[in-house]
Design an enzyme around this catalytic site. Structure first.
Site, short mmCIF file in Angstrom:
data_model
loop_
_atom_site.label_atom_id
_atom_site.label_comp_id
_atom_site.label_asym_id
_atom_site.label_seq_id
_atom_site.Cartn_x
_atom_site.Cartn_y
_atom_site.Cartn_z
N ARG A 184 -7.22 -0.75 -7.02
CA ARG A 184 -7.58 0.33 -6.08
C ARG A 184 -7.81 1.60 -6.90
O ARG A 184 -7.09 1.83 -7.87
CB ARG A 184 -6.47 0.57 -5.03
CG ARG A 184 -6.38 -0.54 -3.98
CD ARG A 184 -5.50 -0.18 -2.81
NE ARG A 184 -6.15 0.69 -1.85
CZ ARG A 184 -5.50 1.25 -0.83
NH1 ARG A 184 -4.21 1.06 -0.65
NH2 ARG A 184 -6.15 2.02 0.03
N ASP A 240 -2.18 10.82 -2.42
CA ASP A 240 -2.54 9.74 -3.35
C ASP A 240 -2.90 10.27 -4.73
O ASP A 240 -2.77 9.58 -5.73
CB ASP A 240 -3.70 8.92 -2.78
CG ASP A 240 -3.18 8.02 -1.68
OD1 ASP A 240 -3.01 8.51 -0.55
OD2 ASP A 240 -2.88 6.85 -1.95
N ASN A 244 -5.65 12.23 0.23
CA ASN A 244 -4.71 11.45 1.04
C ASN A 244 -5.53 10.69 2.08
O ASN A 244 -6.76 10.79 2.12
CB ASN A 244 -3.67 12.36 1.69
CG ASN A 244 -2.54 11.57 2.32
OD1 ASN A 244 -1.94 10.70 1.67
ND2 ASN A 244 -2.23 11.81 3.59
N LYS A 245 -4.84 9.94 2.92
CA LYS A 245 -5.50 9.08 3.91
C LYS A 245 -6.58 9.83 4.69
O LYS A 245 -6.38 10.98 5.07
CB LYS A 245 -4.42 8.53 4.86
CG LYS A 245 -4.88 7.59 5.93
CD LYS A 245 -5.75 6.46 5.42
CE LYS A 245 -5.14 5.66 4.30
NZ LYS A 245 -6.12 4.78 3.61
N ARG A 275 0.88 -1.18 0.00
CA ARG A 275 0.00 0.00 0.00
C ARG A 275 0.91 1.22 0.00
O ARG A 275 2.12 1.12 0.14
CB ARG A 275 -1.01 -0.02 1.15
CG ARG A 275 -0.66 -0.66 2.43
CD ARG A 275 0.45 0.02 3.20
NE ARG A 275 0.19 1.45 3.33
CZ ARG A 275 1.11 2.35 3.55
NH1 ARG A 275 2.40 2.02 3.64
NH2 ARG A 275 0.81 3.62 3.67
O1 MRU Z 1 -4.53 3.17 2.09
P1 MRU Z 1 -3.05 3.38 1.98
O2 MRU Z 1 -2.28 2.87 3.14
O3 MRU Z 1 -2.51 2.93 0.66
O4 MRU Z 1 -2.91 4.96 2.00
C1 MRU Z 1 -1.65 5.55 1.89
C2 MRU Z 1 -1.67 7.02 2.01
O5 MRU Z 1 -2.69 7.65 2.12
C3 MRU Z 1 -0.35 7.71 1.90
O6 MRU Z 1 -0.36 8.88 2.67
C4 MRU Z 1 -0.10 8.09 0.43
O7 MRU Z 1 -0.26 6.97 -0.38
C5 MRU Z 1 1.25 8.64 0.24
S1 MRU Z 1 2.48 7.39 0.38
C6 MRU Z 1 3.98 8.04 0.04
#
Ligand code: MRU
Length: 320
Positions: free
Chosen positions: A79, A219, A229-230, A45
């Site tokens: 995804r 993202d 982002n997350k 991820r």
């Molecule tokens: O759901 P995930 O763990 O893939 O989400 C990751 C994030 O939101 C990160 O902050 C983002 O991908 C940047 S990673 C360098």
């Protein structure tokens, strides 16, 4: 340096991020469908890391003589939010050749370019960090989420090795706890001083004057700087604005999607409700609890003090 995956001759070894930090298990991925599953189930991820994984998935497809568009379609459906996934697949689909050697070389180039971009992001971002700063970060944006070094965590890593004497507050990052499990794992390995915090603790730490800046990854970044982002990142940006604290996004050019005018157009992944209702496989909510579980949110560009990239640091108004 921690690496989330290693290519070995005819297969991809992948560090299973679902079981970290309890176990360092390496999965052996031999087909592109194995890579699709690894991305869907989040064995890998982080936006840049899933882009690199998809590129190696294409190499596995070429090795097994699979039709290029079939592999591309299935990998692209793994995804929806991180644009790095589509960027890497498109890059390989745009190649004239569909031979294993050519695709593998391109996947390896994508991986090594990502590492280089992260190192540049680290150098560009570290210039914004003051001596002894307390930095708040969210999710995991480190070596595990990229080809190595990291984006937001890459800035932190570089500031630390530059001797800035920083300290990190790392948000737990509900519901999957990428901060508590993965960022803490990386920070401990590198001996970067930190405290993990519950997500809800961020605002009161800001109010108490304990946070000098927030740095998050991305993202997908739309043309106007709106950044997916997350989930929880937007809340941090609002809180940072309220407390007059700089809020930075760190991301490579592969995370930009200038084809989207603004962030409302970014597809936001919704994940299964069991991520909330269950802890370590045990149901902790009343059976049948209805759940809404978006994995990402969008922070409007106007809340972002600067976007740190390998090409430099951009400030509002954004136009990519
Ligand atoms: O759901 P995930 O763990 O893939 O989400 C990751 C994030 O939101 C990160 O902050 C983002 O991908 C940047 S990673 C360098």
């Amino acid at each position: 340096m921690i690496r989330p995956m290693i290519w070995e001759g005819d297969h991809l070894l992948m560090l299973d991020q679902r079981v970290l930090p309890a176990k360092e298990d390496w999965l052996k991925l031999e087909t592109y469908q194995d890579v699709v599953d690894a991305i869907k189930t989040m064995a890998v991820r982080g936006a840049p890391a899933i882009g690199v994984a998809a590129a190696y998935g294409m190499a596995l497809a070429a090795l097994k003589g699979v039709d290029r568009s079939q592999a591309a379609e299935e990998l692209a459906a793994s995804r929806p939010t991180a644009v790095n996934l589509f960027w890497a697949i498109d890059r390989i689909c745009g190649m004239h050749e569909w031979t294993f050697d050519a695709v593998l070389a391109e996947a390896q180039a994508i991986e090594s370019e990502d590492l280089e971009m992260n190192r540049s992001i680290g150098r560009n971002g570290a210039k914004l960090i003051g001596e002894g700063w307390n930095i708040l970060t969210v999710c995991n944006t480190g070596s595990l989420a990229t080809a190595g070094h990291g984006t937001a965590l890459g800035v932190i890593r570089t500031a630390h090795t530059d001797g800035k004497g920083i300290h990190v507050f790392s948000c737990e990052t509900r519901p999957r706890q990428q901060g508590l499990r993965l960022t803490a794992y990386e920070l401990m390995k590198e001996q970067i001083p930190f405290h993990s915090i519950a997500d809800g603790a961020a605002a009161s730490l800001m109010r108490a004057g304990e946070i000098d800046c927030v740095i998050a990854g991305a993202d997908r970044i739309a043309a106007n700087g709106d950044t997916a982002n997350k989930i929880g990142t937007y809340a941090l940006a609002v809180q940072a604005k309220h407390h007059g604290i700089p809020f930075y996004i760190a991301a490579p050019s592969s995370t930009f999607d200038p084809s989207l005018e603004h962030g409302d157009l970014i597809p936001i992944e919704e994940r299964t409700g069991t991520e909330l209702t269950h802890a370590d496989g045990i149901e902790v909510a009343p059976a049948g609890t209805p759940v809404f579980n978006p994995a990402f949110d969008v922070t409007p560009g106007e809340l972002i003090t600067a976007i740190i990239t390998e090409a430099g640091v951009f400030t509002p108004p954004y136009r990519f």
